[in-house]
Design a protein around this motif. Structure first.
Motif, mmCIF file in Angstrom:
data_model
loop_
_atom_site.group_PDB
_atom_site.id
_atom_site.type_symbol
_atom_site.label_atom_id
_atom_site.label_comp_id
_atom_site.label_asym_id
_atom_site.label_seq_id
_atom_site.Cartn_x
_atom_site.Cartn_y
_atom_site.Cartn_z
ATOM 1 N N ARG A 215 -11.696 -6.081 -2.288
ATOM 2 C CA ARG A 215 -11.679 -4.624 -2.543
ATOM 3 C C ARG A 215 -13.112 -4.079 -2.535
ATOM 4 O O ARG A 215 -13.437 -3.190 -3.292
ATOM 5 C CB ARG A 215 -11.014 -4.297 -3.874
ATOM 6 C CG ARG A 215 -9.548 -4.710 -3.944
ATOM 7 C CD ARG A 215 -8.890 -4.227 -5.231
ATOM 8 N NE ARG A 215 -7.483 -4.587 -5.259
ATOM 9 C CZ ARG A 215 -6.965 -5.557 -6.005
ATOM 10 N NH1 ARG A 215 -7.748 -6.265 -6.793
ATOM 11 N NH2 ARG A 215 -5.683 -5.815 -5.967
ATOM 12 N N GLU B 242 -13.032 -5.565 2.338
ATOM 13 C CA GLU B 242 -12.505 -4.308 1.803
ATOM 14 C C GLU B 242 -11.065 -4.433 1.316
ATOM 15 O O GLU B 242 -10.610 -3.633 0.524
ATOM 16 C CB GLU B 242 -12.635 -3.189 2.847
ATOM 17 C CG GLU B 242 -11.879 -3.461 4.128
ATOM 18 C CD GLU B 242 -12.073 -2.369 5.190
ATOM 19 O OE1 GLU B 242 -12.853 -1.436 4.950
ATOM 20 O OE2 GLU B 242 -11.452 -2.452 6.248
ATOM 21 N N LYS B 243 -10.358 -5.461 1.781
ATOM 22 C CA LYS B 243 -8.954 -5.604 1.396
ATOM 23 C C LYS B 243 -8.835 -6.411 0.095
ATOM 24 O O LYS B 243 -9.793 -6.993 -0.387
ATOM 25 C CB LYS B 243 -8.201 -6.305 2.516
ATOM 26 C CG LYS B 243 -8.238 -5.532 3.833
ATOM 27 C CD LYS B 243 -6.860 -5.354 4.366
ATOM 28 C CE LYS B 243 -6.731 -4.206 5.352
ATOM 29 N NZ LYS B 243 -7.786 -4.059 6.344
ATOM 30 N N SER C 12 -8.682 0.831 7.053
ATOM 31 C CA SER C 12 -9.636 1.880 6.694
ATOM 32 C C SER C 12 -9.942 2.804 7.857
ATOM 33 O O SER C 12 -10.602 3.814 7.689
ATOM 34 C CB SER C 12 -10.930 1.251 6.176
ATOM 35 O OG SER C 12 -11.485 0.416 7.164
ATOM 36 N N THR D 243 0.865 -1.172 0.000
ATOM 37 C CA THR D 243 0.000 0.000 0.000
ATOM 38 C C THR D 243 0.903 1.223 0.000
ATOM 39 O O THR D 243 2.116 1.108 0.245
ATOM 40 C CB THR D 243 -0.898 0.059 1.251
ATOM 41 O OG1 THR D 243 -0.053 0.147 2.406
ATOM 42 C CG2 THR D 243 -1.799 -1.156 1.345
ATOM 43 N N SER E 76 -16.047 -2.674 -0.101
ATOM 44 C CA SER E 76 -16.301 -2.168 1.235
ATOM 45 C C SER E 76 -17.791 -1.903 1.410
ATOM 46 O O SER E 76 -18.393 -1.191 0.614
ATOM 47 C CB SER E 76 -15.505 -0.874 1.407
ATOM 48 O OG SER E 76 -15.932 -0.186 2.540
ATOM 49 N N GLU F 95 -4.994 2.413 2.391
ATOM 50 C CA GLU F 95 -5.873 1.637 1.509
ATOM 51 C C GLU F 95 -5.471 1.748 0.042
ATOM 52 O O GLU F 95 -6.049 1.074 -0.793
ATOM 53 C CB GLU F 95 -7.326 2.101 1.669
ATOM 54 C CG GLU F 95 -7.919 1.732 3.007
ATOM 55 C CD GLU F 95 -9.434 1.820 2.986
ATOM 56 O OE1 GLU F 95 -10.089 0.802 3.242
ATOM 57 O OE2 GLU F 95 -9.958 2.907 2.678
#
Lengths: 90, 1001
Positions: free
Chosen positions: B245, B200-201, B65, B35, B247, B89
């Protein structure tokens, strides 16, 4: 966003519906015999309850039918749905 | 002279794939898988931003996040730039540029940093208190305040990317792909539930995927090894869709969730084009399993915000997952065992750990022993009282903590360090849970808010449900899955788990310093610079509600919504006010969980897809003949047809004259058309219109006015009786859909006994309105066999006819006052009909006219346009249209309201005509009307509703609504404008052909 069980079409997204205010307010059969106050009561006065409320809904982007809904306005839980003309649940 | 702090190759970082990127104009290198935060840390860059209020230097604090500090502007100066993005992120790619926000001229030297030294003058509510007076000065203050505030810059050119929306329906939605989420999704899918797993990752596995604590074992493997095997197995499971990815931004009622799927943000610019950047998933799930995990809490102590001070768990992730050391001299500060795992992780990679400061008296867990064996110094019952280093931490001072935890004793010890890991325990991520309307309760023992009363089909599993140890997680997850999904067996029944028992933690919301609180800076909300001092000030000033304290101090109001510090704010309030946390409640977590781009929200509804527009079947002809268009509702209507560079005024004057002198033609296809059939159709019309319908003969037309139940004019139009039980109603263009809805409402709910059927046929017909003294001659040419004599086909009647093979309905009705015909044909023949009329009309100089001329012509006749001359407060009596209100009918919609005391007032605003004393002055629509000029204040009597220069009358005419206007005929009034006063005289609104002689001309 509610999931509304239209009594004619089944479960549909709230986007397809239009809310129509308080239910079971019958249009007076003889309006001319009413006083201004009595007519105003029909025309303007709505309860707007926090809690269990009886209201009208229209499946406007679906079958276009009107029906009644019992909704708890404090948490938006839909308690019952029934057709126009049917007796409201106790 | 950047240092390389890459310590060990990691399976998640591809060291063969070197990537260069720019941060604040300087080029750095990282690897595929990094990141922006991990790549900067590998280059020993901690200072990435300045805080909002004091402009204090701030560094990367977290790895996810929840990041409050490392907020950057991505790709500044390009059309893809985006502000307020969390560096933790952003996945790096070749060519990425990013810059710090909220600093000028640079993050290293920021003029606003002066605020830090002026901070004693900026207490909570500073702006409210300071810029209150004099009130008139606010605009001056605002200029400077707006200038110095603001995070990031919005793009100045159009967004080149494509965004999309997708609806998803599933049986089970699992939010979060940590160990709990993966096991839940796997077991749900295996039991034939259509399952969607989102995280979300970019990698599955949450924090367990880099969990290498050797004292925790699942089936004799470390949790990370075991979980990798589980993830591998997911590939072969049917019924399971996995989205990374992605969220979840909002959890609404009835299990309706919105999630943002990020598709191209991690790609190089050349790979982004012509692809969907982000997609909004609109998910309706029968059951929701929240496995959103927990966020590590910081500790609140003096100067706890310097670059280099991070969450202990983040340091562990950077080391284990990204292979990056966050510092070369590390210290941890903790109230529980998790910092020891981080310390051990660094130690095992050969990274120097100087000391651990623990506010507890002791801990006997295996991992603590292991740390001691490694020779790392542990200071029990100590707390940090201050930190040093402006742009980067360079040391801390610690002192012994008193038994009650409220003060410090003994002598100060200084420890030099460049990175401090802070571990204050774990806060379950209950944000989505509460968004759904479900209620929390406070667990006094664990000092956390936990899910309590669910409002929908949902469960919270793993650490977001309060289970932090792997044995508890698996045991409770298993039971919850069985109960909630109604399944008997799961994969989890026979798993063997060994764990290292943690000692209880010691929770102190605000740690003491040797200095009084007034002289310290213990930050609670890092992004908005709210300190413990500000919160206490708010309480002293009388704020009690947690929601008020939040707004007064701005705690939790940044783009991170206070994910890190909210619990401490609550704790400090509870301690100070002497109440229990459970009684205090929490502030409301609102969507979105992390910020959404406008593109995601809008999706494809941009540009010409912003709104639906409708075109008539004759539209192509209007375009070919260079018409200008106007929007009427969703319709694109021909407005006027300029010739040889005419202005609108010139075109409209020409069109208006032609329509009255010879022939004009208007595309009236947009008028609403409702087909009404049934044995009670006449009775129905009697009830919905103000006038009587029973006696209308078949083949005749009648104008009708429709009211609301409150007596106000709602719509108007001509209805034709096609047969005994068959009518066609026309409505205004804009009112068509609402009129149909209203009629259906009455039919279904009030008069279900009526045998009436309504069908919207607006789109089925194209309508050409032929008007003017030669309209008859033109129609004669098109339909030679139709008897157009006044006897056979009088005004307000209807005929069916054929133009060649095309069947048409012709109504002899008029909205202009001229002899006219409305010819309706099936929509697909519309253009053909139009062209025939134009061809036949050539010898009569037939002139196509648009809506503007139509408005002018009807205004000359004093015909109203509902919505222009009315505004929902006009009764038919106000409009001087008493003639259309039946006195005989017992009832119609709105009748009773016409006899209310208010609607019968004589001084209501009434429709009148206005003539300017100077016939060349055209009034402005909307202009105000008064009776006195030299008086202030002066009563506004009404306003101009329609105003034109009439080429046929060669003077200016206007319609207006004026209080008591009915009795003002001939009275002089004034229309005051900015630079002049216009003298006007009240007149009859019918300006032209008052006797209607032209209808039969």
């Amino acid at each position: 966003m509610f999931l509304i069980n239209c009594p004619y079409c089944g479960e549909r997204d709230q986007q397809e519906f239009k809310a129509g205010g308080e239910a079971h307010i019958e249009r007076p059969k003889q309006p001319t015999e009413l006083s201004d106050d009595e007519w105003a009561e029909y025309l303007f006065m709505r309860k707007n309850i926090k809690g269990i409320q009886f209201e009208r809904w229209n499946h406007v982007h679906g079958c276009r039918k009107w029906f009644n809904m019992v909704r708890d306005t404090s948490n938006d839980e839909i308690k019952a749905i029934y057709k126009m003309g049917e007796k409201p649940p106790a | 002279m950047t240092k390389n702090l890459r310590v060990k190759s990691s399976e998640y970082i591809d060291e063969t794939n070197r990537i260069s990127f720019k941060f604040n104009g300087k080029t750095y290198h990282g690897f595929k898988g990094d990141t922006l935060a991990s790549a900067l840390l590998a280059n020993d860059v901690h200072l990435v931003g300045r805080s909002f209020k004091y402009h204090r230097p701030r560094g990367i604090m977290t790895s996810g996040s929840e990041e409050p500090n490392a907020i950057v502007q991505v790709n500044p100066g390009t059309n893809r730039t985006e502000p307020n993005v969390r560096a933790t992120e952003v996945e790096i790619y070749e060519g990425l540029e990013a810059s710090s926000q909220n600093c000028w001229p640079s993050v290293e030297f920021d003029i606003g940093g002066i605020n830090n030294f002026l901070s004693p003058f900026f207490p909570a509510g500073f702006y409210y208190k300071t810029f209150m007076w004099p009130a008139s000065f606010w605009e001056k203050y605002e200029f400077f305040i707006r200038h110095s505030a603001g995070l990031g810059k919005s793009p100045t050119s159009n967004d080149p990317d494509i965004y999309d929306h997708r609806n998803i329906h599933c049986d089970v939605l699992v939010v979060g792909a940590g160990i709990s989420g993966i096991l839940a999704a796997k077991n749900a899918a295996k039991n034939n539930f259509k399952t969607l797993l989102v995280d979300e990752k970019n990698e599955l596995g949450g924090s367990t995927i880099f969990e290498n604590n050797k004292f925790n074992k699942i089936d004799n493997k470390t949790p990370s090894e075991w979980l990798k095997k589980e993830i591998e197995e997911l590939k072969n499971i049917k019924n399971l869709e996995i989205k990374t990815r992605t969220s979840v931004a909002a959890y609404h009622q009835y299990n309706y969730l919105l999630a943002r799927e990020n598709l191209t943000d991690h790609l190089e610019a050349k790979d982004k084009t012509n692809k969907i950047r982000q997609r909004l998933l609109k998910i309706r799930a029968k059951k929701v399993i929240l496995a959103t995990g927990a966020l590590e809490r910081p500790l609140i102590f003096n100067n706890n915000d310097r670059p280099g001070i991070m969450l202990s768990s983040a340091i562990k992730k950077y080391s284990e997952f990204y292979g990056v050391a966050c510092g070369s001299k590390n210290v941890f500060f903790t109230n529980n065992d998790s910092a020891y795992e981080s310390a051990l992780s660094l130690y095992n990679k050969g990274i120097n750990v100087e000391a651990i400061i623990d506010i507890r008296e002791q801990s006997e867990s295996k991992i603590v022993k292991k740390v001691k064996e490694a020779g790392i110094k542990v200071y029990w019952s100590h707390t940090i009282v201050d930190t040093a280093g402006y742009k980067r931490l360079n040391g801390i001072s610690i002192m012994k903590l008193s038994n009650d935890g409220t003060s410090v004793t003994g002598s100060k010890i200084s420890i030099s360090c460049d990175c401090l890991g802070v571990a204050g325990g774990w806060t379950p991520a209950v944000h989505l849970y509460t968004q759904s309307g479900s209620k929390l309760k406070f667990d006094e023992e664990k000092q956390i808010f936990l899910p309590n009363q669910n409002t929908s089909q949902q469960i919270s599993v793993g650490s977001c449900g309060g289970d932090f140890k792997i044995d508890e997680i698996i045991k409770n997850l298993n039971q919850k899955l069985k109960d909630n999904l109604n399944i008997k067996e799961t994969d989890l029944d026979n798993i063997k788990v060994e764990i290292d028992q943690e000692n209880s933690k010691r929770n102190i919301w605000l740690l003491p310093s040797d200095k009084p609180l007034g002289k310290t800076k213990p930050f609670v909300d890092y992004q908005n610079d709210a300190t413990a001092k500000d919160i206490k000030l708010a309480l002293r000033e009388g704020f009690r509600s947690i929601e008020h304290v939040k707004r007064y101090t701005t705690t939790g109001m940044g783009t991170d919504q206070g994910k890190l510090g909210n619990m401490h704010a609550l704790g400090i309030i509870a301690d100070t006010a002497g109440v229990k946390m459970g009684e205090l409640g929490t502030t409301t977590f609102r969507p979105p969980y992390t910020p959404l781009t406008f593109g995601t929200i809008v999706g494809r509804n941009v540009g010409k897809f912003f709104d639906i527009f409708r075109r008539t079947p004759i539209n192509d002809w209007h375009v070919e003949n260079k018409a200008e268009f106007e929007n009427v509702g969703q319709w694109k209507r021909a407005w006027y047809y300029p010739i040889n560079g005419e202005t609108m005024h010139q075109a409209v004057q020409r069109e208006s004259k032609a329509a009255r002198e010879s022939a004009g033609i208007l595309d009236a296809s947009t008028l609403g058309k409702i087909d009404i059939q049934g044995s009670d159709a006449s009775e129905f019309l009697n009830r919905v219109y103000t006038n009587a319908w029973s006696k209308l003969a078949v083949g005749k037309c009648r104008y009708g006015l429709m009211l609301n139940e409150d007596g106000m004019v709602y719509d108007d139009g001509v209805t034709t009786r096609l047969g005994e039980n068959h009518y066609i109603m026309t409505t205004t263009t804009g009112g068509a859909a609402n009129v149909l809805g209203k009629l259906e409402d009455y039919l279904q709910t009030e008069w279900p006994e009526l045998d009436v059927y309504l069908t919207s046929v607006t789109d089925h017909y194209a309508t050409a309105s032929l008007c003017g003294p030669n309209s008859k001659n033109i129609l004669k040419k098109i339909i030679p066999d139709l008897d157009l004599s006044d006897e056979n086909f009088p005004h307000m009647s209807f005929k069916e006819a054929h133009i060649g093979n095309i069947q048409c309905r012709i109504m002899r009705i008029s909205f202009t006052g001229e002899h006219s015909y409305e010819i309706n044909v099936q929509a697909s023949y519309g253009k053909d009909l139009w062209e025939k009329c134009i061809e036949a009309g050539k010898e009569f100089n037939i002139t196509p006219y648009g809506t503007e001329t139509m408005h002018l012509l009807r205004a000359e006749k004093g015909f109203i346009i509902v919505g222009q001359d009315t505004d929902g407060t006009m009764t038919p009596i106000d409009l001087q249209m008493d003639w259309i209100v039946s006195k005989k009918k017992y009832d119609f919609i709105g009748k009773r309201s016409l006899y209310r005391s208010d609607t019968m007032r004589e001084d209501r605003k009434q429709l009148v005509g206005l003539l300017t004393d100077d016939p060349n002055i055209v009034l402005e629509e909307g202009a105000q009307i008064v009776s006195e000029l030299n008086q202030s204040p002066v009563e506004m009597l009404g306003h101009v509703t329609s105003s034109y220069f009439s080429p046929n009358l060669k003077k200016s005419i206007a319609l207006a609504v004026v209080r008591g206007g009915k009795d003002m005929m001939g009275k002089k009034l004034f229309v005051p404008m900015e630079n002049k006063n216009i003298n006007v005289t009240v007149a009859n609104p019918v300006f032209y052909d008052e006797k209607n002689e032209r209808l039969n001309a």
